[in-house]
Design a protein around this motif. Sequence first.
Motif, PDB file in Angstrom:
ATOM      1  N   TRP A 124       0.828  -1.205   0.000  1.00 26.06           N
ATOM      2  CA  TRP A 124       0.000   0.000   0.000  1.00 26.06           C
ATOM      3  C   TRP A 124       0.867   1.262   0.000  1.00 26.06           C
ATOM      4  O   TRP A 124       0.637   2.193  -0.768  1.00 26.06           O
ATOM      5  N   MET A 184      -3.522   8.454  -3.446  1.00 26.26           N
ATOM      6  CA  MET A 184      -3.937   7.112  -3.856  1.00 26.26           C
ATOM      7  C   MET A 184      -5.436   7.066  -4.118  1.00 26.26           C
ATOM      8  O   MET A 184      -5.905   6.416  -5.063  1.00 26.26           O
ATOM      9  N   LEU A 185      -6.206   7.782  -3.293  1.00 27.98           N
ATOM     10  CA  LEU A 185      -7.658   7.814  -3.482  1.00 27.98           C
ATOM     11  C   LEU A 185      -8.000   8.461  -4.825  1.00 27.98           C
ATOM     12  O   LEU A 185      -8.921   8.006  -5.525  1.00 27.98           O
ATOM     13  N   THR A 215      -6.275   2.488   1.964  1.00 29.08           N
ATOM     14  CA  THR A 215      -6.251   3.931   1.677  1.00 29.08           C
ATOM     15  C   THR A 215      -7.329   4.648   2.487  1.00 29.08           C
ATOM     16  O   THR A 215      -7.080   5.687   3.110  1.00 29.08           O
ATOM     17  N   TRP A 254      -0.260  10.776   1.091  1.00 27.60           N
ATOM     18  CA  TRP A 254      -0.163   9.643   0.181  1.00 27.60           C
ATOM     19  C   TRP A 254      -1.534   9.012  -0.022  1.00 27.60           C
ATOM     20  O   TRP A 254      -1.902   8.620  -1.127  1.00 27.60           O
ATOM     21  N   ALA A 255      -2.287   8.902   1.078  1.00 32.64           N
ATOM     22  CA  ALA A 255      -3.615   8.271   0.994  1.00 32.64           C
ATOM     23  C   ALA A 255      -4.538   9.082   0.083  1.00 32.64           C
ATOM     24  O   ALA A 255      -5.295   8.512  -0.717  1.00 32.64           O
ATOM     25  N   SER A 296       0.956   4.093  -2.807  1.00 37.02           N
ATOM     26  CA  SER A 296       0.618   5.482  -2.467  1.00 37.02           C
ATOM     27  C   SER A 296       1.760   6.426  -2.814  1.00 37.02           C
ATOM     28  O   SER A 296       1.536   7.559  -3.256  1.00 37.02           O
ATOM     29  N   THR A 321      -6.513   4.771   6.201  1.00 40.32           N
ATOM     30  CA  THR A 321      -5.510   5.792   6.513  1.00 40.32           C
ATOM     31  C   THR A 321      -6.138   7.175   6.563  1.00 40.32           C
ATOM     32  O   THR A 321      -5.822   7.987   7.438  1.00 40.32           O
ATOM     33  N   ASP A 361       1.014   9.494   6.642  1.00 39.21           N
ATOM     34  CA  ASP A 361       0.676   8.938   5.328  1.00 39.21           C
ATOM     35  C   ASP A 361      -0.562   9.572   4.714  1.00 39.21           C
ATOM     36  O   ASP A 361      -1.016   9.133   3.661  1.00 39.21           O
TER      37      ASP A 361
END
Length: 584
Positions: free
Chosen positions: A183, A232-233, A214, A228-229, A187, A217, A225
Amino acid sequence: MGENEKKAMEKIEYYLRNTEEKDMLKMVFLKSICTICKIDNNKALCKKLAVFCRENKLAKEVEELLENEPMENEPMDQLRTAVQYHAMLAITAMSRVKAIAQDEIRSLLNACFKAIFYLPPKEVLNIHLYNHTMHAMDNMLQMLLVSHRTSSSEELQNILEVLLHFASSQDKTVQARAMERLWKLSSFIASNSWQEPFAKFLEPSQRTDIVCMTLETIGEGSTEDMEWAISMLDVVLQDPATWMMDVPEILEFIQRNLGSSSTSLQEALFSVLDVLTIQSPRDVLRSVLTDLPQCDSTTLDIWKRIVTLPENSEWILDELCSIFQDKELCGIFNVTTVELGLLRFTVMDPTEENLQELHNPAQLRQLLKIESLPLVWLVLRGLVLLSESSEMARRIRVLLPEVMGTLRFANTPIALKVLNIFRNVMTHLGKYDATLIAVNLAEDLLPLFNHVASEVREGSICLFKDLMNTVVWCQKRNMKKTVRKALLPLVFQMSDETPSIAEVSGETLIACAKFLKWKNLKHLAKRKKKMEIKECLVQQNRQMVDEYLWQNLPYLRDSQASLRYEAVEFIGEPNLWVPLWALS
């Protein structure tokens, strides 16, 4: 090259020559690698260092060092020293100067993952050292990609394939650690706007796991994070066909987490739900009805979101019409396709023609028996529309007992629709017909007086007051028993923290006193003398004391402190002790 770097290089060479003391020198060796690789912005020197590292096979030495762990002082099931931590730092340092060959990646990573992933759960380890080691591993994986940016697709494939091997482990701890690394790497790629098609290396279930991680987080709120989350979303929402293939699994995750107190998580969950619905409308609708708990209020929240968004209306209607003809679905809910198909009219424009089609008391009665909040909510939605017409309201009055029966779900949106239907029907009926309904169903409103939702409390009390005003003289005797049961709850609700509820409770109590022709109670209610009202109730009808005590119990556990106080005060009422003694 500075003096420190030269000394570090000498220590590395000494370690490589020494075959007997390597266990004692391993920490010095790893730290020395980090020292010589710290040089930045000097391409010529970086190349010399890369040559030095490759000629001396330092990557292979680190790999063997990890594979030979544990030594006597570092058992495999522990994390007592920082050897693994410094090994990750050394690999990161060598990656920075591009000193690790492409063909060394897989075996080196395999050794790293084995040394860490097979450790016991972190709760029994040195948590501080464990967290630092995992963070160093994440940095190592990122640097491996960054250092080979021009050939990152091949590099990414190498990393992912090794990680995925561990992510498929039967050992849940190993699997969880590998998935977390997967993950964070995904991310990282997303946050750096790389266009690497990394999802193609993942199984659908692993893509789903990354989506869920994701969202988790994002729900944690204040983590390092978070950025990054969010990145990623964005990747997930832009490419739902790739990332959200497992509709039931994602819906179940949304259903489990939608009640979170985190606003950011709720917004993210609804964003995922909206995109997932647009991507796979039929699968989403069917999955809500077959894979989620049908009597859970969160399931209804999801259903309402799907079918009531204006931008969804036209194509959702088409999909609803289709699944309502699904024989397997009808079998699950024990209804016919004709009965279930009737629900399509509840989401269509309420034209006269559609309302005529919807009006089918026999089929609606059968649908009200279904143990499914989403479907019952649709039935009630349709009945609200019907009850707004004078003609239709009179024709659906026969369904009011079944409508009241839906209160069994103890759900706020359902209760509000029940009250709405009840109020509309009563408005359109004549005095005689309204009286019969009021007498038969008024008692069902009493439990709603202390409902968790303030709208339900206020609506039920107002409706009860209206019912009393509709009862004709010949039925008043039958109504009095229910009115007497309403007295104590109304006294308590006069202390409701919502001012409008406290006000309407007092007004309804006055109306009850007039209905019962209790002049003293009417006088006290107008003056809002709550303690004296309680004394009056006990003195007026001692046969009701047992009933009052039972009514008092829920208020002792009420969420509002003011109502709990009233309940405790009532138990201390001196006039209760005589009947309590008699009851014993």
